[in-house]
Design a protein around this motif. Structure first.
Motif, PDB file in Angstrom:
ATOM      1  N   LYS A 264       0.931  -1.268  -0.140  1.00 51.29           N
ATOM      2  CA  LYS A 264       0.165  -0.141   0.012  1.00 51.29           C
ATOM      3  C   LYS A 264       0.766   1.314   0.057  1.00 51.29           C
ATOM      4  CE  LYS A 264      -3.366  -2.361   2.730  1.00 51.29           C
ATOM      5  NZ  LYS A 264      -3.919  -2.560   4.101  1.00 51.29           N
ATOM      6  N   PHE A 265       0.239   2.369  -0.355  1.00 46.95           N
ATOM      7  CA  PHE A 265       1.100   3.522  -0.078  1.00 46.95           C
ATOM      8  C   PHE A 265       1.745   4.005   0.993  1.00 46.95           C
ATOM      9  CE2 PHE A 265       1.374   8.389   0.205  1.00 46.95           C
ATOM     10  CZ  PHE A 265       2.056   8.558  -0.887  1.00 46.95           C
ATOM     11  N   SER A 266       0.809   3.665   2.035  1.00 44.19           N
ATOM     12  CA  SER A 266       1.203   3.816   3.599  1.00 44.19           C
ATOM     13  C   SER A 266       2.677   2.855   3.619  1.00 44.19           C
ATOM     14  CB  SER A 266       0.154   3.200   4.610  1.00 44.19           C
ATOM     15  OG  SER A 266      -0.125   2.126   4.440  1.00 44.19           O
ATOM     16  N   ASP A 267       2.473   1.503   3.166  1.00 42.34           N
ATOM     17  CA  ASP A 267       3.849   0.863   3.141  1.00 42.34           C
ATOM     18  C   ASP A 267       5.075   1.425   2.636  1.00 42.34           C
ATOM     19  OD1 ASP A 267       2.304  -1.296   4.472  1.00 42.34           O
ATOM     20  OD2 ASP A 267       1.837  -2.092   2.590  1.00 42.34           O
ATOM     21  N   VAL A 268       4.944   2.322   1.586  1.00 44.95           N
ATOM     22  CA  VAL A 268       5.943   2.939   0.693  1.00 44.95           C
ATOM     23  C   VAL A 268       6.488   3.939   1.666  1.00 44.95           C
ATOM     24  CG1 VAL A 268       6.609   4.536  -0.967  1.00 44.95           C
ATOM     25  CG2 VAL A 268       4.919   2.523  -1.531  1.00 44.95           C
ATOM     26  N   ILE A 269       5.522   4.651   2.296  1.00 44.99           N
ATOM     27  CA  ILE A 269       6.102   5.763   3.305  1.00 44.99           C
ATOM     28  C   ILE A 269       6.600   5.171   4.587  1.00 44.99           C
ATOM     29  CG2 ILE A 269       5.166   7.697   4.900  1.00 44.99           C
ATOM     30  CD1 ILE A 269       4.996   8.287   1.989  1.00 44.99           C
ATOM     31  N   LYS A 270       6.043   4.451   5.115  1.00 43.19           N
ATOM     32  CA  LYS A 270       6.797   3.515   6.127  1.00 43.19           C
ATOM     33  C   LYS A 270       8.082   3.005   5.643  1.00 43.19           C
ATOM     34  CE  LYS A 270       4.063   0.844   8.308  1.00 43.19           C
ATOM     35  NZ  LYS A 270       3.056  -0.286   8.864  1.00 43.19           N
ATOM     36  N   GLY A 271       8.240   2.413   4.592  1.00 44.49           N
ATOM     37  CA  GLY A 271       9.546   1.904   4.153  1.00 44.49           C
ATOM     38  C   GLY A 271      10.466   2.885   3.944  1.00 44.49           C
ATOM     39  N   LEU A 272      10.156   4.067   3.418  1.00 42.31           N
ATOM     40  CA  LEU A 272      10.955   5.372   3.089  1.00 42.31           C
ATOM     41  C   LEU A 272      11.673   5.762   4.590  1.00 42.31           C
ATOM     42  CD1 LEU A 272       9.480   7.262   0.377  1.00 42.31           C
ATOM     43  CD2 LEU A 272      11.508   5.830   0.137  1.00 42.31           C
ATOM     44  N   LYS A 273      10.868   5.772   5.590  1.00 46.49           N
ATOM     45  CA  LYS A 273      11.321   5.943   6.871  1.00 46.49           C
ATOM     46  C   LYS A 273      12.376   4.926   7.434  1.00 46.49           C
ATOM     47  CE  LYS A 273       6.966   8.656   8.339  1.00 46.49           C
ATOM     48  NZ  LYS A 273       5.839   8.480   9.110  1.00 46.49           N
ATOM     49  N   GLU A 274      11.957   3.752   7.209  1.00 51.64           N
ATOM     50  CA  GLU A 274      12.957   2.902   7.699  1.00 51.64           C
ATOM     51  C   GLU A 274      14.369   2.952   6.861  1.00 51.64           C
ATOM     52  OE1 GLU A 274      11.800  -1.328   7.910  1.00 51.64           O
ATOM     53  OE2 GLU A 274       9.647  -0.705   8.373  1.00 51.64           O
ATOM     54  N   THR A 275      14.144   3.197   5.617  1.00 51.48           N
ATOM     55  CA  THR A 275      15.509   3.417   4.825  1.00 51.48           C
ATOM     56  C   THR A 275      16.176   4.390   5.342  1.00 51.48           C
ATOM     57  OG1 THR A 275      14.345   2.449   2.855  1.00 51.48           O
ATOM     58  CG2 THR A 275      16.390   3.947   2.548  1.00 51.48           C
ATOM     59  N   ILE A 276      15.601   5.699   5.585  1.00 50.76           N
ATOM     60  CA  ILE A 276      16.369   6.761   6.271  1.00 50.76           C
ATOM     61  C   ILE A 276      17.072   6.512   7.608  1.00 50.76           C
ATOM     62  CG2 ILE A 276      16.189   9.084   7.194  1.00 50.76           C
ATOM     63  CD1 ILE A 276      13.949   9.464   4.981  1.00 50.76           C
ATOM     64  N   THR A 277      16.284   5.908   8.494  1.00 51.79           N
ATOM     65  CA  THR A 277      17.070   5.605   9.827  1.00 51.79           C
ATOM     66  C   THR A 277      17.968   4.480   9.663  1.00 51.79           C
ATOM     67  OG1 THR A 277      15.358   3.951  10.084  1.00 51.79           O
ATOM     68  CG2 THR A 277      15.026   6.280  11.040  1.00 51.79           C
ATOM     69  N   THR A 278      17.817   3.356   8.772  1.00 47.69           N
ATOM     70  CA  THR A 278      19.087   2.476   8.644  1.00 47.69           C
ATOM     71  C   THR A 278      20.246   3.261   8.014  1.00 47.69           C
ATOM     72  OG1 THR A 278      17.239   0.748   8.487  1.00 47.69           O
ATOM     73  CG2 THR A 278      19.374   0.108   7.793  1.00 47.69           C
TER      74      THR A 278
END
Length: 429
Positions: A264-278
């Motif tokens: 979902k689009f919410s998963d994309v946003i969540k994934g981008l946040k995880e990418t930034i922190t990692t």
């Protein structure tokens, strides 16, 4: 004053690491101590080196591959690959444990993160394994040990960092990782089979799979499994660089999310946040270690160390044994990426002096750091897995003894049989 200042800086860094202070803060503290004790060196160099350390073009691949791995976890890929693994290993002794090992190997080419792989399988597979009669300790150890395969299978983040530090072709490192990854996968599946037969852990299924079942499972998993082929093939054919391959992986993971209709689009946003922190966590370590590496270079520590080792050790095989023991010890206490950034500039020139192939030494180094993730007292994979499965650390360590022996045997094969690390590279190039 310079040499004593380096010694004090190194002691401060190590003490803070042992006290579990964040890696980047420990390394930076050591660097600040050096500059404080060396009056003729401008302190602004610290900031310059931290910034320069993360400006390396090959490191651009890190956020791309991290993002692709995160998106893969949201796109419904895992359960399709897991079903394919069940079909392949269902009749083998220790069925779900075999699925665990094979899934880590295949997902290594998709996620690129051993901790993410261990966390995912601890949640998905360990409860199922316990229902099938596997002990909590054995299930946890298999999950953590198999996650070690992830950084070896391309595209591993460790290979990108090593390549950028040692100026080694990242494309060749990606391809070289196939040998150690497959070696570890096959040997671990044999060990799991032996232990399962002794303990009576039964296969998932008794009947042989039909052609239709196999083709159906392969069809569902085919698209995800194509990603490593696309990456390696694209790099080898010169279609894109390893850095550009990361962006290709992101696009491919988004396409899979659209095809399977699970992202979902919410998963994309969540994934981008995880990418930034990692990515931020990795880059902070890289930047801090870059400042410390500058100090070592300024004080000519690598050159002095090279001369000392070459004068003391005349045989390259003895050198490799000493390096393995040293790296195994370091890996027990220090995070792999931090150890890599500090030690590769020291050890790679010495290995070159002995005529050791740069790709072979890279695989030995990365393998040692992967082993460190599993060994006490600081093994990150051990803590992540036990934290999720609620397995006691002492029980985990006791159960892991056969796996430690296996890892040592695989390390010796990598060290003394170059075919396992360089053979695949020679085939492609």
């Amino acid at each position: 004053m310079g040499i004593s200042a380096v010694g004090i800086a190194a002691i401060i860094m190590l003490v803070l690491l042992f006290l579990k202070v964040p890696v980047f803060a420990s390394v930076l503290a050591g660097s600040v101590a050096y500059f404080s004790l060396t009056p003729n060196v401008p302190t602004q160099i610290i900031a310059q080196r931290v910034i320069v350390g993360v400006e390396s073009i090959p490191l651009l691949a890190v956020p791309f591959f991290v993002c692709a791995g995160v998106f893969m976890n949201y796109s419904g890929v895992t359960k399709r690959v897991m079903h394919f693994c069940e079909i392949l290993t269902g009749r083998m002794s220790g069925g779900l444990a075999q699925v665990n090992v094979l899934l880590s190997t295949l997902m290594g080419g998709l996620s690129g993160s051993n901790l993410a792989d261990a966390a995912m399988q601890s949640k998905m597979l360990v409860p199922e394994m316990e229902k099938k009669g596997f002990s909590k300790e054995f299930s946890s150890v298999v999950t953590a040990a198999s996650a070690m395969i992830t950084p070896l299978i391309p595209p591993g983040i460790a290979m990108i960092i090593y390549g950028s530090i040692a100026n080694v072709s990242i494309g060749k490192l990606f391809i070289a990782g196939i040998g150690p990854g497959v070696l570890l996968c096959v040997s671990m599946m044999i060990l799991v089979s032996i232990i399962s037969k002794k303990r009576g852990y039964k296969p998932v299924r008794q009947k042989a799979i039909t052609i239709n079942e196999f083709l159906s499972a392969l069809w569902q998993a085919a698209l995800p499994l194509c990603l490593p082929v696309i990456i390696i093939g694209g790099i080898r054919l010169g279609i894109f660089t390893p850095t550009e391959a990361g962006s290709v992986a992101i696009i491919y993971s988004l396409i899979l999310g659209a095809v399977y209709r699970e992202m979902k689009f919410s998963d994309v946003i969540k994934g981008l946040k995880e990418t930034i922190t990692t990515t931020a966590a990795i880059m902070l370590i890289v930047g801090a270690a870059s400042a410390f590496a500058w100090i070592l270079t300024k004080e000519r520590i690598p050159q002095q160390m090279t001369e000392m080792i070459v004068n003391m050790i005349s045989n390259k095989y003895i050198f490799l044994i000493v390096v393995n023991l040293f790296l195994l010890f370091v890996g027990m206490f220090i995070e792999g990426n931090a150890a890599m950034i500090v030690l590769v500039p020291l050890l790679a020139p010495v290995a070159a002096k002995y005529g050791i192939h740069e790709i072979q030494f890279a695989m030995i180094f990365i393998f040692n750091m992967a082993v460190g993730c599993l060994t006490p007292p600081m093994g990150a994979l051990m803590f992540v897995t036990c934290g999720i499965t609620k397995c006691k650390i002492k029980d985990f360590i006791k159960e892991a003894v056969p796996f430690y022996i296996l890892l040592f045997i695989c390390l010796m094969l990598l060290t003394f049989v170059p075919l396992f690390s360089v053979g695949v590279v020679d085939l492609f190039f």
